[in-house]
Scaffold this motif. Structure first.
Motif, PDB file in Angstrom:
ATOM      1  N   HIS A  43     -28.020  31.986 -15.259  1.00 47.20           N
ATOM      2  CA  HIS A  43     -28.115  31.422 -16.592  1.00 47.20           C
ATOM      3  C   HIS A  43     -29.334  30.505 -16.710  1.00 47.20           C
ATOM      4  O   HIS A  43     -29.642  29.732 -15.788  1.00 47.20           O
ATOM      5  CB  HIS A  43     -26.840  30.629 -16.909  1.00 47.20           C
ATOM      6  CG  HIS A  43     -26.665  30.335 -18.351  1.00 47.20           C
ATOM      7  ND1 HIS A  43     -27.240  29.241 -18.950  1.00 47.20           N
ATOM      8  CD2 HIS A  43     -26.002  30.998 -19.332  1.00 47.20           C
ATOM      9  CE1 HIS A  43     -26.921  29.220 -20.230  1.00 47.20           C
ATOM     10  NE2 HIS A  43     -26.183  30.279 -20.484  1.00 47.20           N
ATOM     11  N   PRO A  44     -30.049  30.559 -17.836  1.00 47.16           N
ATOM     12  CA  PRO A  44     -31.223  29.695 -18.015  1.00 47.16           C
ATOM     13  C   PRO A  44     -30.934  28.216 -17.819  1.00 47.16           C
ATOM     14  O   PRO A  44     -31.793  27.477 -17.343  1.00 47.16           O
ATOM     15  CB  PRO A  44     -31.648  29.986 -19.459  1.00 47.16           C
ATOM     16  CG  PRO A  44     -31.181  31.378 -19.709  1.00 47.16           C
ATOM     17  CD  PRO A  44     -29.890  31.518 -18.953  1.00 47.16           C
ATOM     18  N   ASP A  45     -29.730  27.761 -18.175  1.00 44.70           N
ATOM     19  CA  ASP A  45     -29.386  26.354 -17.990  1.00 44.70           C
ATOM     20  C   ASP A  45     -29.404  25.973 -16.513  1.00 44.70           C
ATOM     21  O   ASP A  45     -29.783  24.854 -16.154  1.00 44.70           O
ATOM     22  CB  ASP A  45     -28.006  26.055 -18.578  1.00 44.70           C
ATOM     23  CG  ASP A  45     -28.016  26.049 -20.094  1.00 44.70           C
ATOM     24  OD1 ASP A  45     -29.121  25.998 -20.667  1.00 44.70           O
ATOM     25  OD2 ASP A  45     -26.929  26.115 -20.694  1.00 44.70           O
ATOM     26  N   GLU A  46     -28.975  26.915 -15.640  1.00 43.46           N
ATOM     27  CA  GLU A  46     -28.994  26.641 -14.210  1.00 43.46           C
ATOM     28  C   GLU A  46     -30.432  26.548 -13.700  1.00 43.46           C
ATOM     29  O   GLU A  46     -30.756  25.693 -12.876  1.00 43.46           O
ATOM     30  CB  GLU A  46     -28.236  27.743 -13.448  1.00 43.46           C
ATOM     31  CG  GLU A  46     -26.779  27.895 -13.846  1.00 43.46           C
ATOM     32  CD  GLU A  46     -25.991  26.619 -13.639  1.00 43.46           C
ATOM     33  OE1 GLU A  46     -26.226  25.897 -12.656  1.00 43.46           O
ATOM     34  OE2 GLU A  46     -25.128  26.316 -14.486  1.00 43.46           O
ATOM     35  N   ILE A  47     -31.286  27.428 -14.184  1.00 40.18           N
ATOM     36  CA  ILE A  47     -32.684  27.404 -13.770  1.00 40.18           C
ATOM     37  C   ILE A  47     -33.341  26.100 -14.216  1.00 40.18           C
ATOM     38  O   ILE A  47     -34.063  25.451 -13.444  1.00 40.18           O
ATOM     39  CB  ILE A  47     -33.443  28.616 -14.346  1.00 40.18           C
ATOM     40  CG1 ILE A  47     -32.876  29.910 -13.752  1.00 40.18           C
ATOM     41  CG2 ILE A  47     -34.931  28.516 -14.056  1.00 40.18           C
ATOM     42  CD1 ILE A  47     -33.491  31.164 -14.325  1.00 40.18           C
ATOM     43  N   LYS A  48     -33.091  25.708 -15.458  1.00 40.86           N
ATOM     44  CA  LYS A  48     -33.684  24.481 -15.984  1.00 40.86           C
ATOM     45  C   LYS A  48     -33.250  23.281 -15.162  1.00 40.86           C
ATOM     46  O   LYS A  48     -34.066  22.401 -14.846  1.00 40.86           O
ATOM     47  CB  LYS A  48     -33.264  24.295 -17.447  1.00 40.86           C
ATOM     48  CG  LYS A  48     -33.905  23.085 -18.119  1.00 40.86           C
ATOM     49  CD  LYS A  48     -33.511  23.023 -19.583  1.00 40.86           C
ATOM     50  CE  LYS A  48     -34.164  21.816 -20.269  1.00 40.86           C
ATOM     51  NZ  LYS A  48     -33.783  21.747 -21.699  1.00 40.86           N
TER      52      LYS A  48
ATOM     53  N   VAL B  77     -36.140  32.635  -5.289  1.00 42.24           N
ATOM     54  CA  VAL B  77     -36.379  32.781  -6.722  1.00 42.24           C
ATOM     55  C   VAL B  77     -37.409  31.753  -7.168  1.00 42.24           C
ATOM     56  O   VAL B  77     -37.241  30.553  -6.967  1.00 42.24           O
ATOM     57  CB  VAL B  77     -35.075  32.594  -7.516  1.00 42.24           C
ATOM     58  CG1 VAL B  77     -35.348  32.634  -9.008  1.00 42.24           C
ATOM     59  CG2 VAL B  77     -34.071  33.669  -7.123  1.00 42.24           C
ATOM     60  N   ARG B  78     -38.472  32.239  -7.790  1.00 42.70           N
ATOM     61  CA  ARG B  78     -39.500  31.360  -8.337  1.00 42.70           C
ATOM     62  C   ARG B  78     -39.797  31.788  -9.763  1.00 42.70           C
ATOM     63  O   ARG B  78     -40.874  32.270 -10.079  1.00 42.70           O
ATOM     64  CB  ARG B  78     -40.773  31.408  -7.492  1.00 42.70           C
ATOM     65  CG  ARG B  78     -40.577  30.909  -6.072  1.00 42.70           C
ATOM     66  CD  ARG B  78     -41.887  30.874  -5.309  1.00 42.70           C
ATOM     67  NE  ARG B  78     -41.702  30.406  -3.961  1.00 42.70           N
ATOM     68  CZ  ARG B  78     -41.624  29.138  -3.596  1.00 42.70           C
ATOM     69  NH1 ARG B  78     -41.709  28.194  -4.530  1.00 42.70           N
ATOM     70  NH2 ARG B  78     -41.471  28.787  -2.347  1.00 42.70           N
ATOM     71  N   ILE B  79     -38.803  31.654 -10.605  1.00 45.54           N
ATOM     72  CA  ILE B  79     -38.944  32.065 -11.998  1.00 45.54           C
ATOM     73  C   ILE B  79     -38.730  30.865 -12.894  1.00 45.54           C
ATOM     74  O   ILE B  79     -37.847  30.047 -12.642  1.00 45.54           O
ATOM     75  CB  ILE B  79     -37.965  33.192 -12.351  1.00 45.54           C
ATOM     76  CG1 ILE B  79     -38.225  33.714 -13.755  1.00 45.54           C
ATOM     77  CG2 ILE B  79     -36.528  32.744 -12.197  1.00 45.54           C
ATOM     78  CD1 ILE B  79     -37.486  35.000 -14.047  1.00 45.54           C
TER      79      ILE B  79
END
Length: 233
Positions: free
Chosen positions: A62-67, A142-144
């Motif tokens: 989920h984008p929230d986790e990445i952020k 992961v490097r996104i």
């Protein structure tokens, strides 16, 4: 000697394992959607410069986790294809469990686990640690960026909406049209029987949802729902 853990004990000792990490922390879980308590503990370990490795196995991060992870300098996250193991280790303790690092699982599921101490179960701990290291080695770090995730999602949604001749809207755009939050919209659709939650806390379309024109479109980051632009709330 290894200790059996039920659901509440698994959650308790997982928090203790994170809190007591002095040098390193390894968290292996196919599903990754951290609750606020786990995030708080990891943020504290990050401030103490503890080496944290998180390995997950489902591509719908989920984008929230990445952020959130972008803000933590000492957290490294890796993706492992076909991962099903759930294992959590610091330098002294290991938990092998059915528990995913997924907020839904930690609240709703019945879980079992085994607590292993390095001092009491030297060989078992060593075997678990070596297997965790092997999983790390075969995983891709992961490097996104969050911008890349949003860009890909926007492209996918825009492309699909164009092909639908703008007759359907994504959940987020339908929610915006009705001036409510996307999460609230999804809850309403669950109450109406258009969506249901599976055991991992993910929404899926019911037959009733399909009957009113709802569609699910998969994407690299988990997919999204499409609804008629005239859908009533």
């Amino acid at each position: 000697m290894a200790k059996f853990l039920n659901t509440s004990a698994t959650n308790f000792f997982l928090e203790e394992l994170i809190k007591n990490a002095k040098e390193r922390l390894i968290l292996i879980s196919p599903y990754l959607r951290l609750n606020d308590r786990i995030k708080e503990l990891l943020e504290d370990k990050n401030r103490l410069k503890i080496d944290i490795r998180i390995i997950y196995g489902k591509s719908d991060l989920h984008p929230d986790e990445i952020k959130w992870m972008q803000q933590l300098d000492y957290v490294r996250i890796s993706f492992c294809k076909n991962l099903h193991a759930k294992c959590y280790l610091n330098e002294e303790t290991c938990i092998v469990s059915s528990l995913n690092l997924y907020e839904f699982s930690q609240v709703n599921n019945n879980e079992m686990g085994i607590l292993i101490s390095k001092n009491d179960d030297i060989q078992v701990f060593k075997d678990a640690y070596e297997e965790a290291q092997r999983i790390i080695r075969i995983s891709d770090e992961v490097r996104i960026s969050l911008d890349e995730v949003k860009s890909e999602q926007t492209k996918a949604e825009t492309s699909q909406e164009d092909s639908d001749h703008l007759t359907k809207l994504t959940s987020s755009k339908l929610a915006a049209k009705h001036k409510i939050k996307t999460g609230d919209l999804l809850e309403i659709f669950v109450e109406k029987g258009l969506l249901q939650l599976n055991e991992n806390g993910k929404h899926y379309l019911t037959e009733q949802g399909k009957a009113v024109g709802g569609e699910f479109r998969p994407s690299q980051y988990g997919g999204y729902f499409l609804w008629s632009e005239n859908m009533s709330i």
